[in-house]
Scaffold this active site. Structure first.
Site, mmCIF file in Angstrom:
data_model
loop_
_atom_site.group_PDB
_atom_site.id
_atom_site.type_symbol
_atom_site.label_atom_id
_atom_site.label_comp_id
_atom_site.label_asym_id
_atom_site.label_seq_id
_atom_site.Cartn_x
_atom_site.Cartn_y
_atom_site.Cartn_z
ATOM 1 N N ASN A 9 0.784 -0.858 0.126
ATOM 2 C CA ASN A 9 0.360 0.315 -0.163
ATOM 3 C C ASN A 9 1.122 1.288 0.218
ATOM 4 O O ASN A 9 1.531 1.405 1.479
ATOM 5 C CB ASN A 9 -1.048 0.116 1.313
ATOM 6 C CG ASN A 9 -1.407 0.761 1.217
ATOM 7 O OD1 ASN A 9 -1.838 2.034 1.032
ATOM 8 N ND2 ASN A 9 -2.266 1.265 2.940
ATOM 9 N N LYS A 11 0.025 4.132 -0.066
ATOM 10 C CA LYS A 11 -0.587 4.677 0.421
ATOM 11 C C LYS A 11 -0.219 6.327 -0.404
ATOM 12 O O LYS A 11 -0.129 6.328 -2.068
ATOM 13 C CB LYS A 11 -0.201 4.891 1.423
ATOM 14 C CG LYS A 11 0.431 4.814 3.210
ATOM 15 C CD LYS A 11 -0.330 4.952 4.008
ATOM 16 C CE LYS A 11 0.177 3.697 5.042
ATOM 17 N NZ LYS A 11 -0.013 3.838 6.194
ATOM 18 N N HIS A 95 -9.414 0.970 4.323
ATOM 19 C CA HIS A 95 -8.256 1.363 5.346
ATOM 20 C C HIS A 95 -8.677 2.243 6.364
ATOM 21 O O HIS A 95 -9.497 2.907 6.264
ATOM 22 C CB HIS A 95 -7.449 1.747 4.031
ATOM 23 C CG HIS A 95 -5.879 1.723 4.689
ATOM 24 N ND1 HIS A 95 -5.947 3.322 5.980
ATOM 25 C CD2 HIS A 95 -4.252 1.032 4.616
ATOM 26 C CE1 HIS A 95 -4.167 1.892 6.440
ATOM 27 N NE2 HIS A 95 -4.063 1.277 5.478
ATOM 28 N N GLU A 97 -7.375 4.683 7.643
ATOM 29 C CA GLU A 97 -6.854 6.170 7.092
ATOM 30 C C GLU A 97 -8.517 6.562 6.449
ATOM 31 O O GLU A 97 -8.721 7.949 6.464
ATOM 32 C CB GLU A 97 -5.743 6.521 6.428
ATOM 33 C CG GLU A 97 -4.729 5.894 6.902
ATOM 34 C CD GLU A 97 -2.899 5.810 6.387
ATOM 35 O OE1 GLU A 97 -3.298 5.541 5.002
ATOM 36 O OE2 GLU A 97 -2.426 4.864 7.378
ATOM 37 N N GLU A 166 -6.277 -4.717 10.424
ATOM 38 C CA GLU A 166 -4.573 -4.070 10.207
ATOM 39 C C GLU A 166 -5.629 -2.643 11.569
ATOM 40 O O GLU A 166 -6.055 -2.513 11.799
ATOM 41 C CB GLU A 166 -4.684 -3.346 9.077
ATOM 42 C CG GLU A 166 -4.415 -3.749 8.223
ATOM 43 C CD GLU A 166 -3.899 -2.309 7.141
ATOM 44 O OE1 GLU A 166 -2.676 -2.874 6.456
ATOM 45 O OE2 GLU A 166 -4.393 -1.629 7.199
ATOM 46 N N GLY A 172 1.607 1.844 10.465
ATOM 47 C CA GLY A 172 3.184 3.538 10.567
ATOM 48 C C GLY A 172 3.475 3.686 12.411
ATOM 49 O O GLY A 172 4.043 4.759 11.709
ATOM 50 N N SER A 210 3.017 -2.460 10.122
ATOM 51 C CA SER A 210 4.576 -2.088 10.381
ATOM 52 C C SER A 210 5.072 -3.921 10.170
ATOM 53 O O SER A 210 5.833 -3.974 10.519
ATOM 54 C CB SER A 210 4.807 -1.913 11.806
ATOM 55 O OG SER A 210 4.380 -0.518 12.050
HETATM 56 C C1 PEP Z 1 -0.923 0.272 5.213
HETATM 57 O O1 PEP Z 1 -1.204 1.938 5.410
HETATM 58 O O2 PEP Z 1 -1.970 -0.963 5.069
HETATM 59 C C2 PEP Z 1 0.097 -0.326 6.454
HETATM 60 C C3 PEP Z 1 0.523 -1.508 6.935
HETATM 61 O O3 PEP Z 1 0.880 0.853 6.929
HETATM 62 P P1 PEP Z 1 2.715 0.176 7.761
HETATM 63 O O4 PEP Z 1 2.967 -1.757 6.758
HETATM 64 O O5 PEP Z 1 3.041 0.992 7.113
HETATM 65 O O6 PEP Z 1 2.605 0.268 9.167
#
Ligand code: PEP
Length: 252
Positions: A9, A11, A95, A97, A166, A172, A210
């Protein structure tokens, strides 16, 4: 279980030159044939560039959102049929976000999933709890409520979705769910899918939050973790390749 699915992803990151360099490095570093399924979910303006860059590679093209409407007066929105014209195979939907900054409700997410499926796009449906919800022991209730809305609106098509667990507190932040914490929630989600479809065992449930080159193998080694949704580490070719390699070793 099927091959693992590793989805990046990106982003709101990238540029024409960055994308070209990143995809070039990924293609150069990938084994052929790839030992897992791979996708990159990129910002909408780069879909046509990525469609070209990915031609002939084992990497599928993904989007990061899809409209909950199918056409019409919805300024700024991009519908599933448009994405499909650019060869989009996957789209992340719901997601955290988008839920957090764009007010997406479970009902909106469910509609987006329905329209993605209707256009032949596989939605990667993101669910996850905030830190406050985890600390007040609401994790199961939250992820089950989020997934239930999607199951309810999509009936027998539900077997065509990908689910991504998630935890919001892990996205992040550099703070990853432990393999045991992730597996526990994946087990809950698998059971919920089993109650909805006989296909649940072949449906991918990805972990995201992460995930990186160092922790991927242990997370991906859990029985109900069928792949990863990777944010930050998908923007670094070496890291994304290492996660793909870890997934491939588990499939071997
Ligand atoms: C994501 O944005 O779906 C995500 C898992 O981000 P990160 O791996 O940076 O935590």
């Amino acid at each position: 279980m099927n091959q693992k699915l590793i989805a990046g992803n990106w982003k709101m990151n990238g540029s024409l030159s960055f994308n070209q360099a990143l995809v070039g490095a990924l293609r150069a570093g990938l084994q052929s044939p790839a030992a897992c399924r791979i996708a990159v979910c990129v910002p909408a303006p780069y879909l046509s560039q990525l469609a070209e860059l990915l031609k002939g590679s084992p990497i599928d093209l993904g989007a990061q959102d899809v409209s909950s409407h199918d056409a019409g007066a919805y300024t700024g929105e991009v519908c599933a049929a448009m994405l499909r014209e650019f060869g989009v195979r996957y789209a992340t939907v719901g997601h955290s976000e988008r839920r957090q900054y764009h007010g997406e409700t479970d009902a909106v997410v469910a509609d987006k999933v329905r329209l993605a499926l209707a256009s032949g796009i596989t939605p990667i449906v993101c669910v996850g709890e905030t830190l406050a919800q985890r600390e007040s022991e609401q994790t199961e209730a939250v992820v089950k409520r989020q997934l239930a809305a999607v199951i309810h609106a999509n009936g027998h098509c539900i077997s065509e979705i990908v689910v991504a667990y998630e935890p919001v507190w892990a996205i992040g932040t550099g703070r990853t769910a432990t393999p045991a914490q992730a597996q526990q929630v994946h087990g809950v989600l698998r059971a919920q899918l089993k109650a909805a479809t006989e296909q649940a065992d072949r449906m991918p449930i990805l972990y995201g939050g992460s995930m990186n080159a160092a922790n991927a193998a242990e997370l991906l080694g859990q029985p109900d973790i069928d792949g990863g949704l990777i944010g930050g580490a998908s923007l670094k070719a070496a890291d994304f390749l290492a996660i793909i390699a870890a997934a491939g070793r588990l499939a071997a």
